[in-house]
Design a protein around this motif. Structure first.
Motif, short mmCIF file in Angstrom:
data_model
loop_
_atom_site.label_atom_id
_atom_site.label_comp_id
_atom_site.label_asym_id
_atom_site.label_seq_id
_atom_site.Cartn_x
_atom_site.Cartn_y
_atom_site.Cartn_z
N GLY A 1 0.86 -1.19 0.00
CA GLY A 1 0.00 0.00 0.00
C GLY A 1 0.89 1.23 0.00
O GLY A 1 2.11 1.12 0.11
N PRO A 2 0.28 2.41 -0.10
CA PRO A 2 1.09 3.63 -0.24
C PRO A 2 1.99 3.90 0.97
O PRO A 2 3.05 4.49 0.83
CB PRO A 2 0.05 4.75 -0.40
N SER A 3 1.57 3.52 2.16
CA SER A 3 2.38 3.76 3.36
C SER A 3 1.80 2.92 4.49
O SER A 3 0.67 2.43 4.39
CB SER A 3 2.34 5.24 3.76
N THR A 4 2.55 2.79 5.55
CA THR A 4 2.03 2.04 6.70
C THR A 4 0.83 2.76 7.30
O THR A 4 -0.16 2.13 7.71
CB THR A 4 3.15 1.85 7.75
N THR A 5 0.88 4.08 7.34
CA THR A 5 -0.25 4.83 7.91
C THR A 5 -1.53 4.54 7.12
O THR A 5 -2.60 4.31 7.70
CB THR A 5 0.06 6.34 7.89
N PHE B 1 -7.20 -5.42 1.02
CA PHE B 1 -6.98 -4.29 1.94
C PHE B 1 -6.14 -3.19 1.32
O PHE B 1 -5.49 -2.41 2.01
CB PHE B 1 -6.38 -4.81 3.26
N THR B 2 -6.16 -3.14 -0.03
CA THR B 2 -5.44 -2.09 -0.74
C THR B 2 -6.38 -1.47 -1.78
O THR B 2 -6.28 -1.78 -2.97
CB THR B 2 -4.18 -2.66 -1.43
N PRO B 3 -7.30 -0.61 -1.32
CA PRO B 3 -8.31 -0.10 -2.24
C PRO B 3 -7.75 0.75 -3.38
O PRO B 3 -8.31 0.78 -4.46
CB PRO B 3 -9.23 0.73 -1.35
N ALA B 4 -6.60 1.42 -3.16
CA ALA B 4 -6.07 2.27 -4.23
C ALA B 4 -5.39 1.42 -5.29
O ALA B 4 -4.93 0.32 -5.00
CB ALA B 4 -5.06 3.25 -3.65
N GLY B 5 -5.32 1.92 -6.53
CA GLY B 5 -4.50 1.25 -7.55
C GLY B 5 -3.06 1.29 -7.08
O GLY B 5 -2.61 2.31 -6.56
N PRO B 6 -2.31 0.19 -7.21
CA PRO B 6 -0.94 0.19 -6.70
C PRO B 6 -0.01 1.04 -7.55
O PRO B 6 -0.28 1.28 -8.72
CB PRO B 6 -0.56 -1.30 -6.78
#
Ligand SMILES: Cc1ncc(COP(=O)(O)O)c(C=O)c1O
Length: 407
Positions: free
Chosen positions: A88-92, A257-262
């Motif tokens: 995902g984009p970041s841990t946060t 659990f990664t809704p955004a496009g990677p």
């Protein structure tokens, strides 16, 4: 077997560029230098493969294969199945999505244990679930030492607790928490476990499968890689939590659990972290070994080097009257992330250190709850000195010399 520092540093272009010569880097807990394997893969992806992946033409096939390679090789290093790892984009952002999933999964009155030792990323998103009727219980640090005592956790556990969240290592206390022991306590009480490994992973990848948590998170930009958050979610929990991705992706564990496009290029470049571990293993040890075994062996090499360098730094700072060393004084039990509470703002001292060729940082590092739990004045924050296996004894000596001048 000792870590070969010349070999290690040759893997990082930052140590060769003129702009950084003479600069001793001690803000690694904020983000590490990037190894050449990752930079090379990123460059190749952006120049040769920057197309929509997984289509039948060659550039696209190669792009998709490299993304898959990154996931399978990093999962193998971490001792988990390939689809139990997602990017995902970041841990946060990863914890934020997980908290949304738990919000749907839990019933009002059920409980989550959080700590005040964590970085905000692994505590704030969980605490917000109080608004939805979730009982949030705080496992608190010892106000003097910053230590998290597993006995205090036991007192918080009962049949209502569904999740226990804690850091493998806090980014200001530096103490390495006993993940196996804490996980066993939580599991025995019927709770899942979410470990923030961001501050630990730069000091060696761990075999998450053997450690036992249900979720383990870290950030690749601190482990010599690109700006990505890596998240292990073990299969049982991942199947129970409601899908947060597109509906049609719900059957793929690594997409739930990664809704955004990677970020395709950065995901692919994460394979460079596995290349780097392999290069270290082949140079120092060699021979046949599984990825998890290679990861463990390299972890031990890194830790031995770091502990040897950390001891003199801890000695140099722990005896000073004007300095409060946060966390353990013993190098063996901690990461080389050394926060010092001083009589003036940590940021000011970091600025003074920069005049002596030392790159360090000051502030609360988003761990304000931990610092206030130990009575550190939040208007001063701390000076943080953090290094990794690529740091040399000469750089630590340069730091100690600079500290002598500014403290
Ligand atoms: C211990 C710890 N956890 C979580 C985070 C958040 O990571 P990210 O920047 O990937 O959201 C950080 C970042 O500094 C951290 O130090």
């Amino acid at each position: 077997m000792r870590l070969d520092s010349d070999f290690v540093r040759a893997q990082f272009p930052a140590f060769q560029v003129p702009a950084l010569q003479g600069q001793a880097f001690f803000e690694n807990a904020g983000g590490s230098y990037t190894c050449k394997h990752v930079i090379d893969r990123l460059t190749r992806f952006y120049t040769e493969r920057k197309v929509q992946p997984y289509a039948p033409y060659v550039a696209s096939t190669l792009a998709g294969e490299e993304m898959d390679e990154a996931r399978s090789r990093m999962a193998a290093l971490l001792g988990v199945e390939t689809d139990e790892l997602s990017f995902g984009p970041s841990t946060t952002q990863n914890t934020y999505v997980l908290a949304q999933a738990f919000a749907e999964f839990l019933q009002p009155g059920e409980a989550i244990v959080v700590t005040n030792q964590d970085h905000e990323a692994n505590t704030g998103p969980w605490r917000r679930l109080a608004k939805r009727g979730i009982d949030i219980r705080e496992w608190r640090v010892d106000p003097v030492t910053g230590h998290l005592d597993p006995e205090d956790l036991e007192a918080l556990l009962d049949e209502n607790v569904r999740l226990v969240c804690f850091p493998h290592c806090s980014n200001v206390v530096g103490e390495i928490n006993p993940v196996i022991e804490i996980t066993a306590l939580a599991h025995a009480a019927g709770a899942f476990v979410c470990v923030d490994g961001v501050s630990y992973a730069p000091h060696g990848f761990v075999d998450v499968g053997s450690l036992g948590p249900d979720i383990y998170l870290f950030s690749a930009y601190k482990t010599y890689g690109p700006h990505q958050g890596l998240m292990v979610i073990r299969r049982v929990l991942g199947g129970l939590l409601p899908n947060q991705g597109h509906e049609f992706n719900g059957d793929a564990l690594y997409k739930r659990f990664t809704p955004a496009g990677p970020d395709h290029a950065q995901v692919a470049a994460c394979a460079g972290m596995a290349d780097y571990i392999d290069a270290l293993f082949d140079h120092h040890i060699g021979g046949p070994a599984s990825p998890a075994e290679r990861g463990r062996a390299v972890h031990d090499l890194m830790r031995a080097h770091e502990e040897a360098l950390l001891a003199p730094l801890l000695d140099a700072v722990s005896g000073r009257n004007s300095v409060r060393l946060i966390g353990p004084t013993d190098a063996a039990g901690r990461a080389p992330t050394v926060a010092l509470a001083l009589e003036r703002p940590g940021e000011d001292v970091a600025a003074e250190l920069s005049r002596h060729g030392v790159m360090a940082g000051g502030g609360d590092f988003y761990a304000g709850r931990a610092l206030s739990g130990m009575g550190v004045d939040d208007s001063l924050g701390v000076l943080r000195l953090s290094f990794t296996h690529y740091t040399t004894a000469e750089e630590v000596a340069q730091l100690i010399d600079a500290l002598d001048k500014v403290l």
